[in-house]
Design a protein around this motif. Sequence first.
Motif, PDB file in Angstrom:
ATOM      1  N   PRO A  27      38.522   4.777   2.272  1.00  0.00           N
ATOM      2  CA  PRO A  27      38.762   3.800   1.208  1.00  0.00           C
ATOM      3  C   PRO A  27      39.079   4.471  -0.122  1.00  0.00           C
ATOM      4  O   PRO A  27      38.590   5.559  -0.425  1.00  0.00           O
ATOM      5  CB  PRO A  27      37.440   3.031   1.143  1.00  0.00           C
ATOM      6  CG  PRO A  27      36.406   4.029   1.592  1.00  0.00           C
ATOM      7  CD  PRO A  27      37.101   4.834   2.653  1.00  0.00           C
ATOM      8  N   VAL A  28      39.905   3.786  -0.922  1.00  0.00           N
ATOM      9  CA  VAL A  28      40.242   4.285  -2.254  1.00  0.00           C
ATOM     10  C   VAL A  28      40.625   3.091  -3.117  1.00  0.00           C
ATOM     11  O   VAL A  28      41.203   2.111  -2.630  1.00  0.00           O
ATOM     12  CB  VAL A  28      41.396   5.309  -2.194  1.00  0.00           C
ATOM     13  CG1 VAL A  28      42.697   4.675  -1.704  1.00  0.00           C
ATOM     14  CG2 VAL A  28      41.603   5.993  -3.528  1.00  0.00           C
ATOM     15  N   ALA A  29      40.302   3.153  -4.402  1.00  0.00           N
ATOM     16  CA  ALA A  29      40.658   2.094  -5.342  1.00  0.00           C
ATOM     17  C   ALA A  29      42.024   2.398  -5.952  1.00  0.00           C
ATOM     18  O   ALA A  29      42.261   3.505  -6.441  1.00  0.00           O
ATOM     19  CB  ALA A  29      39.602   1.971  -6.434  1.00  0.00           C
ATOM     20  N   ASP A  30      42.915   1.426  -5.915  1.00  0.00           N
ATOM     21  CA  ASP A  30      44.218   1.562  -6.555  1.00  0.00           C
ATOM     22  C   ASP A  30      44.004   1.638  -8.063  1.00  0.00           C
ATOM     23  O   ASP A  30      43.403   0.730  -8.646  1.00  0.00           O
ATOM     24  CB  ASP A  30      45.091   0.360  -6.192  1.00  0.00           C
ATOM     25  CG  ASP A  30      46.521   0.490  -6.685  1.00  0.00           C
ATOM     26  OD1 ASP A  30      46.719   0.888  -7.857  1.00  0.00           O
ATOM     27  OD2 ASP A  30      47.437   0.165  -5.914  1.00  0.00           O
ATOM     28  N   PRO A  31      44.462   2.708  -8.722  1.00  0.00           N
ATOM     29  CA  PRO A  31      44.184   2.869 -10.160  1.00  0.00           C
ATOM     30  C   PRO A  31      44.911   1.848 -11.034  1.00  0.00           C
ATOM     31  O   PRO A  31      44.549   1.691 -12.201  1.00  0.00           O
ATOM     32  CB  PRO A  31      44.666   4.292 -10.457  1.00  0.00           C
ATOM     33  CG  PRO A  31      45.696   4.563  -9.411  1.00  0.00           C
ATOM     34  CD  PRO A  31      45.242   3.841  -8.182  1.00  0.00           C
ATOM     35  N   ILE A  32      45.909   1.172 -10.492  1.00  0.00           N
ATOM     36  CA  ILE A  32      46.646   0.181 -11.273  1.00  0.00           C
ATOM     37  C   ILE A  32      46.090  -1.227 -11.075  1.00  0.00           C
ATOM     38  O   ILE A  32      45.835  -1.955 -12.040  1.00  0.00           O
ATOM     39  CB  ILE A  32      48.147   0.225 -10.908  1.00  0.00           C
ATOM     40  CG1 ILE A  32      48.731   1.593 -11.250  1.00  0.00           C
ATOM     41  CG2 ILE A  32      48.914  -0.885 -11.634  1.00  0.00           C
ATOM     42  CD1 ILE A  32      50.161   1.789 -10.801  1.00  0.00           C
ATOM     43  N   GLY A  34      43.284  -2.029  -8.942  1.00  0.00           N
ATOM     44  CA  GLY A  34      41.877  -2.111  -8.569  1.00  0.00           C
ATOM     45  C   GLY A  34      41.665  -2.516  -7.122  1.00  0.00           C
ATOM     46  O   GLY A  34      40.526  -2.562  -6.644  1.00  0.00           O
ATOM     47  N   ASP A  35      42.755  -2.832  -6.399  1.00  0.00           N
ATOM     48  CA  ASP A  35      42.632  -3.175  -4.981  1.00  0.00           C
ATOM     49  C   ASP A  35      42.050  -1.993  -4.200  1.00  0.00           C
ATOM     50  O   ASP A  35      42.216  -0.834  -4.591  1.00  0.00           O
ATOM     51  CB  ASP A  35      44.000  -3.509  -4.381  1.00  0.00           C
ATOM     52  CG  ASP A  35      44.643  -4.724  -5.025  1.00  0.00           C
ATOM     53  OD1 ASP A  35      43.941  -5.484  -5.709  1.00  0.00           O
ATOM     54  OD2 ASP A  35      45.863  -4.911  -4.828  1.00  0.00           O
ATOM     55  N   ILE A  36      41.422  -2.306  -3.085  1.00  0.00           N
ATOM     56  CA  ILE A  36      40.872  -1.265  -2.212  1.00  0.00           C
ATOM     57  C   ILE A  36      41.798  -1.087  -1.017  1.00  0.00           C
ATOM     58  O   ILE A  36      42.071  -2.036  -0.276  1.00  0.00           O
ATOM     59  CB  ILE A  36      39.455  -1.627  -1.736  1.00  0.00           C
ATOM     60  CG1 ILE A  36      38.530  -1.818  -2.938  1.00  0.00           C
ATOM     61  CG2 ILE A  36      38.902  -0.540  -0.812  1.00  0.00           C
ATOM     62  CD1 ILE A  36      38.412  -0.620  -3.857  1.00  0.00           C
ATOM     63  N   LEU A  37      42.302   0.123  -0.856  1.00  0.00           N
ATOM     64  CA  LEU A  37      43.071   0.487   0.326  1.00  0.00           C
ATOM     65  C   LEU A  37      42.163   1.257   1.277  1.00  0.00           C
ATOM     66  O   LEU A  37      41.308   2.031   0.833  1.00  0.00           O
ATOM     67  CB  LEU A  37      44.268   1.357  -0.049  1.00  0.00           C
ATOM     68  CG  LEU A  37      45.232   0.832  -1.111  1.00  0.00           C
ATOM     69  CD1 LEU A  37      46.377   1.818  -1.297  1.00  0.00           C
ATOM     70  CD2 LEU A  37      45.752  -0.542  -0.754  1.00  0.00           C
ATOM     71  N   ARG A  48      44.937  -3.440   2.691  1.00  0.00           N
ATOM     72  CA  ARG A  48      44.601  -3.650   1.285  1.00  0.00           C
ATOM     73  C   ARG A  48      43.629  -4.821   1.202  1.00  0.00           C
ATOM     74  O   ARG A  48      43.868  -5.866   1.804  1.00  0.00           O
ATOM     75  CB  ARG A  48      45.849  -3.949   0.460  1.00  0.00           C
ATOM     76  CG  ARG A  48      45.535  -4.269  -1.014  1.00  0.00           C
ATOM     77  CD  ARG A  48      46.801  -4.528  -1.800  1.00  0.00           C
ATOM     78  NE  ARG A  48      47.460  -5.754  -1.340  1.00  0.00           N
ATOM     79  CZ  ARG A  48      48.668  -6.120  -1.752  1.00  0.00           C
ATOM     80  NH1 ARG A  48      49.349  -5.364  -2.592  1.00  0.00           N
ATOM     81  NH2 ARG A  48      49.202  -7.248  -1.300  1.00  0.00           N
ATOM     82  N   TRP A  49      42.532  -4.615   0.464  1.00  0.00           N
ATOM     83  CA  TRP A  49      41.623  -5.726   0.184  1.00  0.00           C
ATOM     84  C   TRP A  49      41.675  -6.010  -1.306  1.00  0.00           C
ATOM     85  O   TRP A  49      41.499  -5.105  -2.125  1.00  0.00           O
ATOM     86  CB  TRP A  49      40.187  -5.387   0.590  1.00  0.00           C
ATOM     87  CG  TRP A  49      39.257  -6.553   0.345  1.00  0.00           C
ATOM     88  CD1 TRP A  49      39.026  -7.613   1.165  1.00  0.00           C
ATOM     89  CD2 TRP A  49      38.468  -6.773  -0.828  1.00  0.00           C
ATOM     90  NE1 TRP A  49      38.147  -8.490   0.582  1.00  0.00           N
ATOM     91  CE2 TRP A  49      37.784  -7.993  -0.646  1.00  0.00           C
ATOM     92  CE3 TRP A  49      38.277  -6.063  -2.011  1.00  0.00           C
ATOM     93  CZ2 TRP A  49      36.914  -8.504  -1.608  1.00  0.00           C
ATOM     94  CZ3 TRP A  49      37.420  -6.577  -2.972  1.00  0.00           C
ATOM     95  CH2 TRP A  49      36.749  -7.781  -2.756  1.00  0.00           C
ATOM     96  N   ARG A  50      41.943  -7.273  -1.639  1.00  0.00           N
ATOM     97  CA  ARG A  50      42.052  -7.702  -3.027  1.00  0.00           C
ATOM     98  C   ARG A  50      41.014  -8.777  -3.308  1.00  0.00           C
ATOM     99  O   ARG A  50      40.826  -9.690  -2.497  1.00  0.00           O
ATOM    100  CB  ARG A  50      43.465  -8.222  -3.305  1.00  0.00           C
ATOM    101  CG  ARG A  50      43.697  -8.751  -4.707  1.00  0.00           C
ATOM    102  CD  ARG A  50      45.169  -9.080  -4.927  1.00  0.00           C
ATOM    103  NE  ARG A  50      45.977  -7.862  -5.011  1.00  0.00           N
ATOM    104  CZ  ARG A  50      47.312  -7.874  -5.088  1.00  0.00           C
ATOM    105  NH1 ARG A  50      47.978  -9.015  -5.061  1.00  0.00           N
ATOM    106  NH2 ARG A  50      47.970  -6.719  -5.182  1.00  0.00           N
ATOM    107  N   GLU A  51      40.360  -8.656  -4.427  1.00  0.00           N
ATOM    108  CA  GLU A  51      39.290  -9.589  -4.777  1.00  0.00           C
ATOM    109  C   GLU A  51      39.755 -11.036  -4.716  1.00  0.00           C
ATOM    110  O   GLU A  51      39.034 -11.915  -4.232  1.00  0.00           O
ATOM    111  CB  GLU A  51      38.773  -9.270  -6.183  1.00  0.00           C
ATOM    112  CG  GLU A  51      37.558 -10.076  -6.613  1.00  0.00           C
ATOM    113  CD  GLU A  51      36.248  -9.523  -6.084  1.00  0.00           C
ATOM    114  OE1 GLU A  51      35.447 -10.321  -5.560  1.00  0.00           O
ATOM    115  OE2 GLU A  51      36.025  -8.317  -6.199  1.00  0.00           O
ATOM    116  N   SER A  52      40.968 -11.289  -5.169  1.00  0.00           N
ATOM    117  CA  SER A  52      41.437 -12.677  -5.283  1.00  0.00           C
ATOM    118  C   SER A  52      41.883 -13.287  -3.967  1.00  0.00           C
ATOM    119  O   SER A  52      41.739 -14.499  -3.762  1.00  0.00           O
ATOM    120  CB  SER A  52      42.583 -12.761  -6.289  1.00  0.00           C
ATOM    121  OG  SER A  52      43.677 -11.942  -5.866  1.00  0.00           O
TER     122      SER A  52
END
Length: 301
Positions: A27-32, A34-37, A48-52
Amino acid sequence: MPAMLEVMSPNARLEQLAQGFRWAEGPVADPITGDILFSDVPTNTVYRWRESDGLSVYLKPSGYTGLYPDNNLQEGANGLMFNANKQLVLAQHGDRRLAMLQEASSAIPQYVTLASHYQDKLFNSPNDVVQHSGGDYYFTDPPYGLKGADQSAQKQQDVNGIYRVNAAGQVTLLASNLTRPNGLAFSPDERWLYVANSDPASATWWRYPVLADGTLGDAKLFFDATATAKTVAGLPDGLKVLPSGIVLATGPGGVWVFTPEAEHLGTLLTGVPAANVALSQDASWLYITASQYLLRIALVK
């Protein structure tokens, strides 16, 4: 222990964000955004996991594009990271290389090879990768992506090494003392490189001094969990280091929490073997890939 409560609040709860993967990793957070890949290694996919709006496929194929099909498990990427230029770098099991994503929006993702050989021999299956502030990448190369592992006819490297590749593509073998080098992370001051060894016979974490020229000094045993690994599922795998120097390392039972002096403060139990961890951009959340799950828990800021 009181010190553990400085890392995770007693009121924090482990959340299940997504499930149904064969072996979630990297896992890693997209720096732009904030999504988690994160990778599902056996299915050659990065999600990709996105909060929304939750889960979506981000890359497929993620790490095997057919470069070396013989005795190849055809697995995808494992470790992921964003470099200093906010480009996604992948440790690709199947293609046996360290690669950078060139184009994600096309029907078939395009990758650029950063390194695939050492002394004219193919890597085994790069597993995890970090970048030094000077720009060089450091990565581990166990044989997990090869059918037969160390006994594979396609294994060209004599060792399962820790390597460095610079901007010119020059590769240096830094260490070869570990049987199954896996996750790795720098200390906040970059004086040390922590490396996990995912071997049931030597379930250990090591710490290497980073020398002025970027090479590594002699390995120092950080912590030995071999006895625990004999009775609890899971092995030392991925790890991250908080700005405070606290080490968060997947291992037998879940995520082990260490001080920089190797004091084991406690273990966050995940219920299934944990593979890797990632920090949100502000280090307020810890994301965990564990078997078929993507999990998270709030950290004390």
